[in-house]
Design an enzyme around this catalytic site. Structure first.
Site, PDB file in Angstrom:
ATOM      1  N   GLU A 173       0.849  -1.180   0.000  1.00 15.52           N
ATOM      2  CA  GLU A 173       0.000   0.000   0.000  1.00 15.52           C
ATOM      3  C   GLU A 173       0.894   1.242   0.000  1.00 15.52           C
ATOM      4  OE1 GLU A 173      -3.542   1.776   2.908  1.00 15.52           O
ATOM      5  OE2 GLU A 173      -1.972   0.518   3.786  1.00 15.52           O
ATOM      6  N   LYS A 215      -9.700   1.633  -1.905  1.00 13.37           N
ATOM      7  CA  LYS A 215      -9.884   1.158  -0.529  1.00 13.37           C
ATOM      8  C   LYS A 215     -11.241   1.578   0.032  1.00 13.37           C
ATOM      9  CE  LYS A 215      -7.312   1.170   3.870  1.00 13.37           C
ATOM     10  NZ  LYS A 215      -6.118   1.748   4.539  1.00 13.37           N
ATOM     11  N   CYS A 244      -5.100  -3.300   3.111  1.00 11.56           N
ATOM     12  CA  CYS A 244      -4.776  -3.065   4.516  1.00 11.56           C
ATOM     13  C   CYS A 244      -5.976  -3.246   5.451  1.00 11.56           C
ATOM     14  CB  CYS A 244      -4.135  -1.693   4.661  1.00 11.56           C
ATOM     15  SG  CYS A 244      -3.186  -1.482   6.197  1.00 11.56           S
TER      16      CYS A 244
END
Length: 284
Positions: free
Chosen positions: A41, A115, A160
């Site tokens: 990321e 995300k 994440c």
């Protein structure tokens, strides 16, 4: 079966420096004849403030970092999965998007995911950081598509903090994912407590490979990442891992490799079918 690599690095606010680190990892993965390299990321940069992050963010068609990776992918005939920042579609002056892109072996961007779950935490009472990703990052609104990678398998992306929500991983599995990616920049306190167990759980419950390339070490005076990049197989076994080195200011970029064994994946799914009781609880 095919060989893939995960890369671990320490991104800073210098995009040229971060690109140099990525080029080192790309060359290593290519020298081992890997089919794909998975990078963390925010590989393009990790800033020290929302204002700095906004100032560094560039569209992919103008980003020297992305252009450089595309050239490397084409040069080495190596697919690259990498986390970057992109300007918001609706409010580029105050918001950015935390995304991952897939660059194929010809240097083309063929997939992107934004995300969905943002990292807003206050670990101050536990001696950890206070981070509010939503202060500058715009949340995605949908689960990403699953796509075929020739010689590797069907890939689905998460990023994440998304890994804490099994619903997303299960949704990707329902769409046909065999490999689920979690490019990350975990904090040290949350990494020590949850990193491995979350990744192994996501792999086991989806009977898929979990591929998690991670940031590591000190990015700036405010931010340190846990590292411990790993690949977990569909049975929950860790088949590749890179040491954390979170205590080092400038750890060297590293890779680790693993074979994606689709016969093993099929065997796990065949021998232990997970037949969900959607007559008892809602389908995800």
């Amino acid at each position: 079966m095919s060989l893939i690599a995960i890369g671990q690095l320490t991104s800073t606010s210098s995009l040229p420096h971060n690109l140099t680190q990525c080029r080192t990892l790309i060359a290593r993965a290519a020298s081992l004849n890997c089919k794909a390299l998975f990078l963390p990321e925010a590989s393009d940069y990790i800033a020290s403030s929302p204002t700095e992050s906004l100032s560094l963010c560039q569209p992919t068609n103008k980003s020297e970092f992305v252009t450089g990776l595309r050239a490397e992918a084409k040069k080495h005939k190596l697919a690259i999965h990498v986390g970057i920042h992109e300007p918001s579609w609706t409010d580029p002056k105050t918001k950015i998007r935390n995304t991952v892109i897939w660059i194929d072996e010809n240097g083309h961007i063929v997939h992107t995911y934004q995300k969905v779950h943002l990292f807003d935490v206050d670990l101050g009472e536990s001696g950890g950081p206070v981070l509010k990703e939503s202060a500058v990052v715009e949340a995605g609104e949908k689960v990403g598509e699953v796509w075929d990678v020739e010689g590797v398998g069907r890939v689905g992306s998460a990023i994440c903090f998304d890994m804490r929500f099994p619903e997303m991983s299960l949704a990707l599995r329902r769409r046909g994912a065999e490999i689920i990616t979690y490019p990350s920049a975990f904090t040290v306190p949350t990494g020590k407590a949850h990193w491995e167990v979350l990744l192994r759980a996501r792999a086991i419950e989806t009977q898929s490979y979990a591929v998690a390339a991670a940031q590591v070490g000190r990015h700036n005076e405010k931010r340190v990442s846990y590292g411990h990049s790993m690949i977990v197989d569909p049975w929950g076994k860790i088949v590749a891992e890179i040491k954390g080195r979170e205590g080092e200011d400038n750890p060297e970029p590293e890779i680790a490799t693993a074979v994606i064994d689709r016969e093993l994946l099929a065997k796990v799914r065949r021998e232990m079918p997970l037949n969900r009781r959607i007559d008892v609880y809602p389908e995800i």
